[in-house]
Design a protein around this motif. Structure first.
Motif, mmCIF file in Angstrom:
data_model
loop_
_atom_site.group_PDB
_atom_site.id
_atom_site.type_symbol
_atom_site.label_atom_id
_atom_site.label_comp_id
_atom_site.label_asym_id
_atom_site.label_seq_id
_atom_site.Cartn_x
_atom_site.Cartn_y
_atom_site.Cartn_z
ATOM 1 N N LEU A 105 1.784 13.944 -4.436
ATOM 2 C CA LEU A 105 1.922 12.754 -5.257
ATOM 3 C C LEU A 105 0.626 11.960 -5.162
ATOM 4 O O LEU A 105 0.310 11.391 -4.111
ATOM 5 N N ALA A 106 -0.116 11.958 -6.250
ATOM 6 C CA ALA A 106 -1.476 11.403 -6.259
ATOM 7 C C ALA A 106 -1.464 10.032 -6.922
ATOM 8 O O ALA A 106 -1.728 9.894 -8.114
ATOM 9 N N THR A 107 -1.142 9.022 -6.132
ATOM 10 C CA THR A 107 -1.088 7.661 -6.643
ATOM 11 C C THR A 107 -2.019 6.766 -5.853
ATOM 12 O O THR A 107 -2.305 7.024 -4.685
ATOM 13 N N SER A 108 -2.451 5.689 -6.492
ATOM 14 C CA SER A 108 -3.245 4.684 -5.791
ATOM 15 C C SER A 108 -2.418 3.430 -5.535
ATOM 16 O O SER A 108 -2.962 2.350 -5.301
ATOM 17 N N ALA A 109 -1.083 3.576 -5.576
ATOM 18 C CA ALA A 109 -0.216 2.448 -5.231
ATOM 19 C C ALA A 109 -0.427 2.068 -3.771
ATOM 20 O O ALA A 109 -0.681 2.926 -2.928
ATOM 21 N N PRO A 110 -0.317 0.786 -3.446
ATOM 22 C CA PRO A 110 -0.404 0.384 -2.035
ATOM 23 C C PRO A 110 0.754 0.975 -1.245
ATOM 24 O O PRO A 110 1.777 1.372 -1.804
ATOM 25 N N ASP A 111 0.601 1.008 0.064
ATOM 26 C CA ASP A 111 1.573 1.684 0.911
ATOM 27 C C ASP A 111 2.995 1.144 0.762
ATOM 28 O O ASP A 111 3.962 1.906 0.793
ATOM 29 N N ASP A 112 3.143 -0.167 0.612
ATOM 30 C CA ASP A 112 4.496 -0.722 0.499
ATOM 31 C C ASP A 112 5.166 -0.290 -0.803
ATOM 32 O O ASP A 112 6.357 0.024 -0.838
ATOM 33 N N GLU A 113 4.387 -0.231 -1.903
ATOM 34 C CA GLU A 113 4.931 0.252 -3.172
ATOM 35 C C GLU A 113 5.217 1.747 -3.092
ATOM 36 O O GLU A 113 6.232 2.220 -3.622
ATOM 37 N N LEU A 114 4.334 2.498 -2.437
ATOM 38 C CA LEU A 114 4.543 3.936 -2.318
ATOM 39 C C LEU A 114 5.848 4.239 -1.603
ATOM 40 O O LEU A 114 6.594 5.139 -2.008
ATOM 41 N N LYS A 115 6.151 3.488 -0.550
ATOM 42 C CA LYS A 115 7.403 3.727 0.178
ATOM 43 C C LYS A 115 8.610 3.541 -0.733
ATOM 44 O O LYS A 115 9.553 4.346 -0.718
ATOM 45 N N VAL A 116 8.593 2.494 -1.540
ATOM 46 C CA VAL A 116 9.700 2.247 -2.466
ATOM 47 C C VAL A 116 9.802 3.377 -3.491
ATOM 48 O O VAL A 116 10.898 3.848 -3.821
ATOM 49 N N LEU A 117 8.661 3.835 -3.987
ATOM 50 C CA LEU A 117 8.654 4.923 -4.968
ATOM 51 C C LEU A 117 9.184 6.219 -4.362
ATOM 52 O O LEU A 117 9.951 6.953 -4.998
ATOM 53 N N LEU A 118 8.787 6.505 -3.124
ATOM 54 C CA LEU A 118 9.280 7.713 -2.458
ATOM 55 C C LEU A 118 10.785 7.641 -2.233
ATOM 56 O O LEU A 118 11.496 8.640 -2.388
ATOM 57 N N ASP A 119 11.274 6.464 -1.869
ATOM 58 C CA ASP A 119 12.718 6.296 -1.701
ATOM 59 C C ASP A 119 13.448 6.507 -3.027
ATOM 60 O O ASP A 119 14.553 7.052 -3.069
ATOM 61 N N THR A 120 12.814 6.064 -4.118
ATOM 62 C CA THR A 120 13.411 6.220 -5.442
ATOM 63 C C THR A 120 13.460 7.683 -5.853
ATOM 64 O O THR A 120 14.451 8.158 -6.418
ATOM 65 N N ILE A 121 12.396 8.427 -5.567
ATOM 66 C CA ILE A 121 12.347 9.852 -5.901
ATOM 67 C C ILE A 121 13.325 10.644 -5.043
ATOM 68 O O ILE A 121 14.016 11.541 -5.528
ATOM 69 N N ASP A 122 13.375 10.341 -3.760
ATOM 70 C CA ASP A 122 14.342 10.912 -2.823
ATOM 71 C C ASP A 122 14.307 12.450 -2.797
ATOM 72 O O ASP A 122 15.339 13.113 -2.934
#
Length: 216
Positions: A105-122
């Motif tokens: 997953l190649a994103t430049s989202a900050p770490d806190d946003e990335l965690k939320v996105l990863l939880d959403t993808i699950d």
């Protein structure tokens, strides 16, 4: 062509978040006295945040830019409960991983946003590696984040594919010498995605999954 890695953008590609970002940026800019039409912000979503701000609000000093980013982050977090993965995302990532292909997953989202996105993808079992804002100084359309993703996959541009929803994703892929696929789920038209370098365009992750055998 043997594919050993597939690099995915997240926002607008795997997670339905682009228009939440538009809302958050619009509220932030209005609060700073720079009201901006939503469509102009949407056209810039996917770029490095400093570039986005300059493209929609012009030049400002560093303090103004920091305040704008902080406000966007605050408003986006308020909207986070509305995030959802697009249909077929988990199945798509797992189908790719089951073929022995690294999913990054190649994103430049900050770490806190990335965690939320990863939880959403699950789908942690399907993801080989991720990137974040900490990995590069400047995000897309600069190719740096994709070069980091390739390194984490142990892949070269010739045996990897990038999937993204914005012209900035595909421009970054071209600069990194990567083949790319576009998806319409971020709100950008097929013609723009192909003009930016996509060799194929699909509606969304579910449509890509249906055509995976023809791609990999």
């Amino acid at each position: 062509m043997t594919v050993t890695a597939v690099l995915f953008d997240i926002d607008g590609t795997l997670v339905d978040s682009n228009f939440l970002h538009v809302d958050a940026w619009q509220r932030a800019l209005a609060e700073l006295g720079s009201p901006t039409d939503a469509w102009r912000i949407h056209r810039s979503i996917g770029q490095d945040s400093d570039r986005l701000l300059r493209s929609v609000a012009g030049d400002h000093d560093d303090e103004w830019m920091r305040r704008a980013s902080d406000l966007h982050s605050r408003y986006y977090k308020e909207l986070a409960p509305r995030l959802r993965a697009f249909d077929g995302v988990q199945e798509l990532l797992r189908a790719i991983a089951s073929r022995g292909i690294a999913v990054v997953l190649a994103t430049s989202a900050p770490d806190d946003e990335l965690k939320v996105l990863l939880d959403t993808i699950d789908a942690p079992d399907a993801i080989h590696a991720t990137t974040s804002a900490d990995d590069v100084e400047t995000a897309k359309p600069d190719p740096g984040i994709l070069e980091v993703a390739l390194d984490r996959a142990g892949a070269t541009p010739s045996d990897a594919i990038m999937v993204g929803d914005s012209v900035w994703d595909l421009t970054a892929a071209a600069r990194a010498h990567l083949r790319s696929i576009g998806v319409l789920s971020g709100g950008v038209g097929a013609r723009e995605l192909t003009d930016a370098g996509a060799f194929a365009v699909f509606d969304d992750p579910a449509a890509l999954l249906e055509n995976l055998d023809a791609i990999l």
